[in-house]
Write an enzyme that holds these catalytic residues in place. Structure first.
Site, PDB file in Angstrom:
ATOM      1  N   GLU A 255     -44.243  46.612 -12.488  1.00 34.91           N
ATOM      2  CA  GLU A 255     -44.578  47.564 -13.559  1.00 34.91           C
ATOM      3  C   GLU A 255     -44.513  46.840 -14.800  1.00 34.91           C
ATOM      4  OE1 GLU A 255     -44.117  49.489 -16.851  1.00 34.91           O
ATOM      5  OE2 GLU A 255     -42.878  50.788 -15.881  1.00 34.91           O
ATOM      6  N   CYS A 294     -43.151  50.713 -22.531  1.00 35.38           N
ATOM      7  CA  CYS A 294     -44.075  49.981 -22.044  1.00 35.38           C
ATOM      8  C   CYS A 294     -45.549  50.795 -22.006  1.00 35.38           C
ATOM      9  CB  CYS A 294     -43.784  49.943 -20.587  1.00 35.38           C
ATOM     10  SG  CYS A 294     -43.319  51.242 -19.607  1.00 35.38           S
TER      11      CYS A 294
END
Length: 680
Positions: A255, A294
């Site tokens: 990720e 993120c």
């Protein structure tokens, strides 16, 4: 203070000098981080041999109970974690999704498993597949725990949630974990793990933490191990190409940061609520955790006609944002995690300025509430604007991982879709519009480039969790630049740490393996009615075949009068004759009501209540004159944890098949009953 690691049942220190970590607000030393000298081969072996064996000996429900109580106790200690988190530069509001959100995620997964998984160590997936003409050879999919260890390499921005959203599914799947926190915030992660160990409800070896480099650990992982990584795309790609991980086909879930976008719909006007919702969300995502998320909005895609109003509205909102000491209530913009990270953001903003212009922020000098000078890692909320985004490259490829976003105008909805795609894969994108057709066009045009998409308008804004909030029951991850991985997503997350296997054999053998009845398996018949038996006494495959009953026209009329269901197929002879049925038929719900009357034992007994009905299918019509019979079989048993003073009980799932006089099924379904247990 050198931060210790917890490995092989003990807290140990590395033998090296360690990397210093400082308070990102005041620049004061916090600790040093080092794991030099720790034998990573032994760490992995200890996890597999000790932690893994203990977890696999537990059922899903037992693992969930241990995790739930651990998370509840951690939640009660939250204030000590908030105090530590302030040193990382986060405000209390910024730390809430990390700390309480992390504990809440663990609680959510524990509840999901108790609710949806069997009280067993094997998980059955999907329905039985018939593989032969006569039904003696069938197939099924099962999931079992991997006898390996899960290595979780985490990012610095969510030291608590980032760990727990990974280890909760791992532990519930029966897989021990080795946590590798990012160095700048490792002291927060370590504090939580230390309390997990102190609580002592999870088996020894189930959770280990390495504060510092994992050294040669990746060289010694095997085909039963799993690696997850959250962080920069370049580091993640290097990890995915590790020779040993490739050689052993070790699953790697990645990720990575991504250039997430927020789109203001073409139909939106400056006076619409969606306009203000958009401006508010962009500003919030720029300043929350100082933009170190993120999922933060990096590209702000706006209709050309509204670029000036949006620019001015964002400038005005950002100008009111107070930066400084994150312990102060009025502060909304804290520090970045380190001076090195602040310098990296400066360099990335310089790169963005080759295609964009700074319209707010960017100045080196900034007022800081509660602080006399910038001794930490503060950077101002900075808004840029790129007026020709379709011909640009840098704004779609360079991410300043801080409180930075770039405005981009578009001239048509197709242009907006193209700009969203130019990010080459994102964790999340959001669209602000009240036009549902516009929403469909944008989502279908961009969904393949995003892991999650959020549509906000006045109808849902009040309860929306926002652009930047991953949720336990929805997937977190994204294609392309976002890493191509997938985390969370409810039960999906747990299945990532299990092996899916197709098993084939006779229905009776598969029933023994899965502890679930399969049609065609050997049945157990007993003179004692199954509703007179306690939970422990019932056996998988135990079957009751009832007496017969002939359905009459009076049954149909009476049921219609009681229920109020006067559908033509039951009452209109002419219409029914011209219909699919060809004649009047009984109500489907009469059939299952009659079936209940045939298999229920009326006297008081261990069966406490009907708990539900699932997978109902009406197979054939039942006209008057049809003689029906019912078969009731114990399909599955789920032992429930005792709550308070209630009698101990469990859920029994019964497979029900109602047949006609020719032996053909007319209705099949499962019923669930709550059944008393004899044991405490």
């Amino acid at each position: 203070m050198k931060l210790q690691s917890y490995v092989m049942g003990a807290w140990v220190s590395g033998v090296g000098e360690g990397r210093p970590v400082v308070d990102s607000v005041r620049g004061e030393p916090v600790c040093s981080v080092d794991a030099t000298g720790i034998d990573m081969v032994q760490v992995a072996d200890y996890g597999r041999r000790v932690g893994g064996a203990a977890l696999r000996a537990m059922t899903f429900h037992e693992r969930a109970a241990a995790l739930k109580e651990t998370a509840k106790q951690l939640m009660a200690m939250k204030e000590q974690f908030y105090e530590l988190s302030f040193k990382t530069g986060t405000t209390r509001a910024d730390a809430w999704p990390d700390i309480e959100g992390g504990f809440g995620t663990a609680l959510s997964y524990a509840s999901l498993v108790t609710r949806e998984f069997p009280n067993d160590s094997v998980l059955i997936e999907g329905e039985m597949e018939a593989l032969s003409k006569n039904g003696s050879f069938v197939g099924r999919h099962i999931l079992t725990s991997k006898p390996g260890v899960a290595v979780h390499i985490n990012a610095y921005n969510f030291p608590v949630w980032g760990m727990l959203e990974k280890i909760a599914p791992s532990l519930l799947a029966g897989m021990p974990v080795i946590v590798k926190p990012a160095t700048p915030t490792a002291y927060v992660t370590k504090a939580v793990v230390q309390e997990i160990i102190n609580i002592g409800l999870l088996p020894e070896g189930a959770v280990q933490i390495v504060c510092g480099s994992v050294g040669d650990l990746l060289d010694h992982l095997n085909e039963q191990d799993v690696v997850t990584f959250t962080g920069s795309a370049s580091t993640g790609q290097a990890l995915k190409n590790h020779p040993n991980l490739l050689a052993n086909s070790v699953p790697v879930t990645m990720e990575a940061d991504s250039l997430n976008c927020a789109i203001l719909g073409e139909s939106v006007k400056a006076e619409d609520p969606e306009f203000q919702l958009f401006v508010k969300e962009v500003a919030r995502e720029m300043t929350s955790k100082a933009g170190q998320k993120c999922t933060a909005i990096r590209r702000v895609i706006v209709p050309h006609a509204l670029i000036e109003p949006v620019t001015e509205a964002l400038k005005a909102r950002l100008a009111k944002t107070v930066a400084g000491d994150p312990t102060l209530e009025q502060v909304r913009l804290g520090a970045l995690v380190s001076a090195e990270q602040a310098q990296d953001v400066r360099e990335k903003v310089e790169a963005l300025c080759s295609e964009a212009t700074i319209v707010a922020g960017g100045e080196e000098d900034m007022p800081l509430a509660g602080l006399s000078h910038n001794a930490g890692a503060f950077y101002p909320a900075t808004l840029l604007r790129c007026d020709e985004p379709l011909s640009a490259n840098v704004v779609h490829s360079v991410e300043a991982f801080g409180p930075v976003a770039t405005l981009m105008p578009y001239h048509s909805l197709n242009d907006a879709v193209e700009l969203a795609r130019m990010g080459k894969g994102s964790l999340v994108g959001s669209l602000f519009t009240a036009d549902d057709q516009e929403a469909r066009a944008v989502i279908l045009g961009t969904a393949a480039w995003h892991g999650r998409m959020l549509i906000i308008n006045g109808d849902c804004a009040g309860e929306s969790t926002g652009h930047g909030a991953p949720l336990a029951n929805l997937i977190h991850g994204g294609p392309g630049r976002a890493g191509g991985g997938e985390e969370l997503g409810g039960a999906r997350a747990i299945k990532h740490y299990m092996q899916r296997t197709a098993i084939q054999g006779s229905p009776t053998t598969l029933m023994a393996i899965t502890r679930e009845y399969h049609r065609g398996a050997k049945e157990i018949h007993d003179a004692v009615h199954p509703f007179k038996k306690y939970f422990e006494e019932l056996q998988i495959g135990e079957t009751l075949v009832t007496h017969r009953r002939t359905v009459t026209e009076a049954d149909i009329v009476n049921f219609g009068c009681v229920s109020g269901d006067h559908f033509y197929a039951h009452f209109d002879e002419i219409a029914a004759k011209d219909s699919f049925f060809g004649q009047r038929v009984a109500h489907g719900y009469f059939v299952i009501s009659a079936a209940a009357g045939m298999f229920v034992h009326p006297a008081p007994g261990p069966v406490i209540a009907n708990y539900g009905l699932e997978n109902l299918r009406f197979v054939e019509p039942v006209p008057a004159g049809t003689t029906i019979q019912c078969k009731l079989t114990v399909k599955r048993k789920i032992k429930k944890a005792r709550r308070g003073d209630e009698k101990p009980n469990g859920v029994v799932v019964w497979a029900v098949e109602v047949t006609n006089q020719n032996g053909g099924p007319v209705a099949v379904y499962d019923i669930l009953t709550l059944v008393e247990r004899q044991e405490a």
